[in-house]
Design a protein around this motif. Sequence first.
Motif, PDB file in Angstrom:
ATOM      1  N   GLU A   1     -14.819  31.048 -47.310  1.00 21.75           N
ATOM      2  CA  GLU A   1     -15.786  30.921 -48.517  1.00 21.75           C
ATOM      3  C   GLU A   1     -17.023  31.982 -48.197  1.00 21.75           C
ATOM      4  O   GLU A   1     -17.732  32.346 -49.400  1.00 21.75           O
TER       5      GLU A   1
ATOM      6  N   HIS B   1      -0.381  25.140 -44.505  1.00 22.15           N
ATOM      7  CA  HIS B   1      -1.252  24.408 -44.101  1.00 22.15           C
ATOM      8  C   HIS B   1      -2.650  24.804 -44.788  1.00 22.15           C
ATOM      9  O   HIS B   1      -2.928  26.006 -44.821  1.00 22.15           O
ATOM     10  N   ARG B   2      -3.440  23.601 -44.926  1.00 21.27           N
ATOM     11  CA  ARG B   2      -4.536  23.845 -45.784  1.00 21.27           C
ATOM     12  C   ARG B   2      -5.726  24.258 -44.631  1.00 21.27           C
ATOM     13  O   ARG B   2      -5.833  24.200 -43.470  1.00 21.27           O
ATOM     14  N   LEU B   3      -6.600  25.241 -45.113  1.00 18.75           N
ATOM     15  CA  LEU B   3      -7.378  25.781 -44.270  1.00 18.75           C
ATOM     16  C   LEU B   3      -8.526  24.947 -44.028  1.00 18.75           C
ATOM     17  O   LEU B   3      -8.926  24.317 -45.206  1.00 18.75           O
ATOM     18  N   GLY B   4      -9.121  24.633 -42.944  1.00 20.70           N
ATOM     19  CA  GLY B   4     -10.043  23.788 -42.825  1.00 20.70           C
ATOM     20  C   GLY B   4     -11.176  24.048 -41.788  1.00 20.70           C
ATOM     21  O   GLY B   4     -10.799  25.044 -40.961  1.00 20.70           O
TER      22      GLY B   4
ATOM     23  N   LYS C   1     -12.424  27.647 -42.966  1.00 20.58           N
ATOM     24  CA  LYS C   1     -12.719  27.510 -44.277  1.00 20.58           C
ATOM     25  C   LYS C   1     -14.175  27.989 -44.688  1.00 20.58           C
ATOM     26  O   LYS C   1     -14.290  28.661 -45.625  1.00 20.58           O
TER      27      LYS C   1
ATOM     28  N   SER D   1     -18.957  21.279 -50.730  1.00 21.82           N
ATOM     29  CA  SER D   1     -17.513  21.108 -50.502  1.00 21.82           C
ATOM     30  C   SER D   1     -16.939  21.663 -52.173  1.00 21.82           C
ATOM     31  O   SER D   1     -17.815  21.352 -53.080  1.00 21.82           O
TER      32      SER D   1
ATOM     33  N   ASP E   1     -13.507  22.562 -54.703  1.00 23.05           N
ATOM     34  CA  ASP E   1     -12.365  21.893 -55.179  1.00 23.05           C
ATOM     35  C   ASP E   1     -11.104  22.913 -54.766  1.00 23.05           C
ATOM     36  O   ASP E   1     -10.042  22.703 -55.093  1.00 23.05           O
TER      37      ASP E   1
ATOM     38  N   SER F   1      -8.628  24.873 -52.440  1.00 23.37           N
ATOM     39  CA  SER F   1      -8.098  24.946 -51.089  1.00 23.37           C
ATOM     40  C   SER F   1      -7.383  26.219 -50.659  1.00 23.37           C
ATOM     41  O   SER F   1      -6.649  26.681 -51.830  1.00 23.37           O
ATOM     42  N   ILE F   2      -7.536  26.544 -49.452  1.00 23.27           N
ATOM     43  CA  ILE F   2      -6.743  27.908 -49.121  1.00 23.27           C
ATOM     44  C   ILE F   2      -5.649  27.387 -48.375  1.00 23.27           C
ATOM     45  O   ILE F   2      -5.952  26.619 -47.333  1.00 23.27           O
ATOM     46  N   ILE F   3      -4.629  27.776 -48.532  1.00 25.65           N
ATOM     47  CA  ILE F   3      -3.461  27.296 -47.884  1.00 25.65           C
ATOM     48  C   ILE F   3      -2.870  28.844 -47.049  1.00 25.65           C
ATOM     49  O   ILE F   3      -2.659  29.835 -47.835  1.00 25.65           O
TER      50      ILE F   3
END
Length: 118
Positions: free
Chosen positions: A45, A34-37, A41, A24, A26, A28-30
């Motif tokens: 990455e 909305h946060r990308l998950g 994600k 993980s 720190d 965050s892609i928005i």
Amino acid sequence: MLKTIAIALVVLLLGLVAWVMFQSSDISIIVNGHRLGGPMKLAAEGWGLLVAIVGLFCVAILLSFVFAGIGLILLGAVVLAGLVAAWLVFPFLLPLLVPLLIVWVFVAAVRGGGKPGG
């Protein structure tokens, strides 16, 4: 021997890539607020990791050329230093070494100079 080392290095690098991918971060892609998950994600990455790998390969190729050039310069300096040392230690051999150098260059030119194994 060399093949097993290469395989071990590939497995090590793949393990390192897997460890980095599932670690993980720190950052965050928005997207659209909305946060990308989830899988997206990992995909985002992965692109960053791919760009880093390509960049590192480019740097490795550049450094291999730089180190090869430096090695040739150092080899030439060592040969020149050896010639000077031989000239200082055995000055009476210089009249013999100059014709031998000319014959050596001529034979190398006749054989093709840079052909490997020829």
